[in-house]
Scaffold this motif. Structure first.
Motif, PDB file in Angstrom:
ATOM      1  N   UNK A 159     -11.531  11.562 -24.067  1.00  0.00           N
ATOM      2  CA  UNK A 159     -10.750  11.163 -22.904  1.00  0.00           C
ATOM      3  C   UNK A 159     -10.635   9.644 -22.891  1.00  0.00           C
ATOM      4  N   UNK A 160      -9.414   9.127 -22.816  1.00  0.00           N
ATOM      5  CA  UNK A 160      -9.206   7.679 -22.808  1.00  0.00           C
ATOM      6  C   UNK A 160      -9.179   7.143 -21.382  1.00  0.00           C
ATOM      7  N   UNK A 161      -8.209   7.583 -20.596  1.00  0.00           N
ATOM      8  CA  UNK A 161      -8.155   7.169 -19.193  1.00  0.00           C
ATOM      9  C   UNK A 161      -7.184   8.081 -18.449  1.00  0.00           C
ATOM     10  N   UNK A 162      -7.231   8.021 -17.125  1.00  0.00           N
ATOM     11  CA  UNK A 162      -6.352   8.814 -16.272  1.00  0.00           C
ATOM     12  C   UNK A 162      -5.167   7.976 -15.833  1.00  0.00           C
ATOM     13  N   UNK A 163      -3.987   8.586 -15.866  1.00  0.00           N
ATOM     14  CA  UNK A 163      -2.765   7.882 -15.493  1.00  0.00           C
ATOM     15  C   UNK A 163      -2.167   8.542 -14.239  1.00  0.00           C
ATOM     16  N   UNK A 164      -2.268   7.891 -13.075  1.00  0.00           N
ATOM     17  CA  UNK A 164      -1.713   8.488 -11.853  1.00  0.00           C
ATOM     18  C   UNK A 164      -0.190   8.484 -11.874  1.00  0.00           C
ATOM     19  N   UNK A 165       0.404   9.496 -11.280  1.00  0.00           N
ATOM     20  CA  UNK A 165       1.855   9.620 -11.244  1.00  0.00           C
ATOM     21  C   UNK A 165       2.430   9.068  -9.944  1.00  0.00           C
ATOM     22  N   UNK A 166       3.661   8.594 -10.037  1.00  0.00           N
ATOM     23  CA  UNK A 166       4.412   8.130  -8.881  1.00  0.00           C
ATOM     24  C   UNK A 166       5.770   8.814  -8.875  1.00  0.00           C
ATOM     25  N   UNK A 167       6.356   8.948  -7.693  1.00  0.00           N
ATOM     26  CA  UNK A 167       7.721   9.451  -7.582  1.00  0.00           C
ATOM     27  C   UNK A 167       8.665   8.266  -7.656  1.00  0.00           C
ATOM     28  N   UNK A 168       9.692   8.379  -8.494  1.00  0.00           N
ATOM     29  CA  UNK A 168      10.702   7.331  -8.626  1.00  0.00           C
ATOM     30  C   UNK A 168      12.021   7.868  -8.081  1.00  0.00           C
ATOM     31  N   UNK A 169      12.585   7.160  -7.080  1.00  0.00           N
ATOM     32  CA  UNK A 169      13.807   7.630  -6.417  1.00  0.00           C
ATOM     33  C   UNK A 169      14.747   6.453  -6.169  1.00  0.00           C
ATOM     34  N   UNK A 170      16.007   6.810  -5.923  1.00  0.00           N
ATOM     35  CA  UNK A 170      16.990   5.816  -5.534  1.00  0.00           C
ATOM     36  C   UNK A 170      16.968   5.576  -4.040  1.00  0.00           C
ATOM     37  N   UNK A 171      17.701   4.571  -3.550  1.00  0.00           N
ATOM     38  CA  UNK A 171      17.632   4.179  -2.137  1.00  0.00           C
ATOM     39  C   UNK A 171      18.190   5.225  -1.170  1.00  0.00           C
ATOM     40  N   UNK A 172      19.041   6.144  -1.651  1.00  0.00           N
ATOM     41  CA  UNK A 172      19.637   7.145  -0.753  1.00  0.00           C
ATOM     42  C   UNK A 172      18.852   8.450  -0.718  1.00  0.00           C
ATOM     43  N   UNK A 173      17.790   8.538  -1.487  1.00  0.00           N
ATOM     44  CA  UNK A 173      16.985   9.763  -1.502  1.00  0.00           C
ATOM     45  C   UNK A 173      16.247   9.902  -0.172  1.00  0.00           C
ATOM     46  N   UNK A 174      16.106  11.126   0.352  1.00  0.00           N
ATOM     47  CA  UNK A 174      15.443  11.305   1.653  1.00  0.00           C
ATOM     48  C   UNK A 174      13.987  10.847   1.685  1.00  0.00           C
ATOM     49  N   UNK A 175      13.332  10.714   0.534  1.00  0.00           N
ATOM     50  CA  UNK A 175      11.943  10.247   0.513  1.00  0.00           C
ATOM     51  C   UNK A 175      11.821   8.756   0.208  1.00  0.00           C
ATOM     52  N   UNK A 176      12.938   8.066   0.107  1.00  0.00           N
ATOM     53  CA  UNK A 176      12.934   6.671  -0.357  1.00  0.00           C
ATOM     54  C   UNK A 176      12.157   5.732   0.550  1.00  0.00           C
ATOM     55  N   UNK A 177      12.058   6.020   1.823  1.00  0.00           N
ATOM     56  CA  UNK A 177      11.391   5.100   2.749  1.00  0.00           C
ATOM     57  C   UNK A 177       9.878   5.335   2.846  1.00  0.00           C
ATOM     58  N   UNK A 178       9.360   6.359   2.179  1.00  0.00           N
ATOM     59  CA  UNK A 178       7.934   6.672   2.275  1.00  0.00           C
ATOM     60  C   UNK A 178       7.098   5.632   1.540  1.00  0.00           C
ATOM     61  N   UNK A 179       5.947   5.298   2.109  1.00  0.00           N
ATOM     62  CA  UNK A 179       5.015   4.369   1.445  1.00  0.00           C
ATOM     63  C   UNK A 179       4.114   5.122   0.472  1.00  0.00           C
ATOM     64  N   UNK A 180       3.727   6.328   0.848  1.00  0.00           N
ATOM     65  CA  UNK A 180       2.999   7.242  -0.028  1.00  0.00           C
ATOM     66  C   UNK A 180       3.519   8.648   0.244  1.00  0.00           C
ATOM     67  N   UNK A 181       3.233   9.557  -0.679  1.00  0.00           N
ATOM     68  CA  UNK A 181       3.641  10.947  -0.519  1.00  0.00           C
ATOM     69  C   UNK A 181       2.488  11.852  -0.941  1.00  0.00           C
TER      70      UNK A 181
END
Length: 309
Positions: A159-181
């Protein structure tokens, strides 16, 4: 067969650019082109097709590449047998914008004297990367064999290391204003991840992720590369994708894309390193120690089932 022509062919195939291959080899692009043209005449086949972005292997080129790599490795071993010192540490990072490449670069910046060769094997099947390590073509590969029993005895996977995932969205996506999800907040949204190759470790990862959190991960359509993916996100009000927190993505400022951390639990892509058990490259130990020094992730996490540590 001219071994320098073979070496030029291998680097051009791995980089997809004749100029980049020439820069690495310390010659002109014209010299690389002439070497490859001579090799094509000798073999009476066409090895590359030119594209707007560089060069791509033909079917004959794809068939030749693993054998050409073996030729280059054999020549390097022969030279190393009579020349003091050893060759650079050679590690496959899958892609130069990936989290593993970013962290490996961080290591090199803090150890600038390290002789390091970064390789990007363009294979989706982890067995091909395993074969390259076993043959000594590379010293280690950031790949995962999800069934450890399938790994050859002479190799090991750590095991080398863990890579956390993020959501990548455009400005018009309904989740775009979230700070975390949280993962449940992603349900019902189209998560487009083009290029999920059947049989790859990331195919199994996304299968397990989708089943665990009832997510709509969509790999439909051809993979035209990151640029097209980013274009699509910028224009879309309903398409998102998942990226690793340390992955490097560049886009025009007017795209206004947002990277949103996923928490409770953090979705983790575990990155493994495959290397030989006996006589590994002496430079590997310090690299592995660097990975171990990375700060652990805080809070609850989710990992796929093959992670046991």
């Amino acid at each position: 067969m001219d071994t320098e022509a073979v070496r030029s062919f291998v680097r051009a195939a791995e980089l997809g650019q004749l100029q980049q291959a020439a820069d690495e080899l310390g010659v002109t692009q014209q010299a690389v082109s002439k070497r490859i043209a001579a090799l094509e005449r000798e073999l009476e086949v066409r090895l590359f097709t030119r594209t707007a972005r560089g060069v791509e292997l033909t079917l004959d080129g794809q068939a030749l590449l693993p054998h050409a790599r073996s030729i280059v490795t054999g020549v390097e071993r022969a030279v190393a047998a009579v020349r003091p010192g050893s060759r650079a540490l050679r590690i496959d990072v899958l892609g130069l914008r990936t989290a593993q490449a970013v962290i490996l670069h961080d290591y090199w910046r803090s150890h600038p004297g390290t002789e390091l060769e970064v390789v990007t094997l363009k294979v989706d099947d982890p067995r091909m990367a395993v074969a390259a390590v076993g043959a000594g073509e590379i010293d280690a590969s950031f790949r995962t064999v999800t069934d450890p029993a399938a790994l050859p005895r002479e190799l090991r996977m750590i095991h080398a290391f863990d890579s956390p995932l993020e959501l990548l969205v455009g400005p018009r996506h309904p989740l775009a204003s979230a700070r975390t999800l949280t993962p449940p907040q992603l349900r019902g949204h189209r998560i487009w991840v083009p290029g999920i190759a059947p049989g790859s470790e990331w195919a199994e990862f996304y299968d397990q992720l989708s089943a665990e959190f009832d997510l709509r991960v969509d790999a439909a359509g051809p993979n035209f590369g990151n640029e097209v993916l980013l274009d699509t996100l910028a224009d879309s009000a309903d398409v998102a994708t998942l990226v690793a927190a340390r992955d490097r993505y560049l886009w025009p400022t007017n795209y206004d894309l947002r990277r949103i951390p996923i928490v409770n639990p953090t979705l983790v892509y575990p990155l493994s390193l495959i290397l030989r058990r006996a006589n590994p490259h002496p430079g590997l130990r310090a690299v592995i120690d660097h990975f171990a020094s990375l700060a652990p992730l805080a809070g609850p996490t989710w990992r796929p089932s093959w992670v046991t540590d």
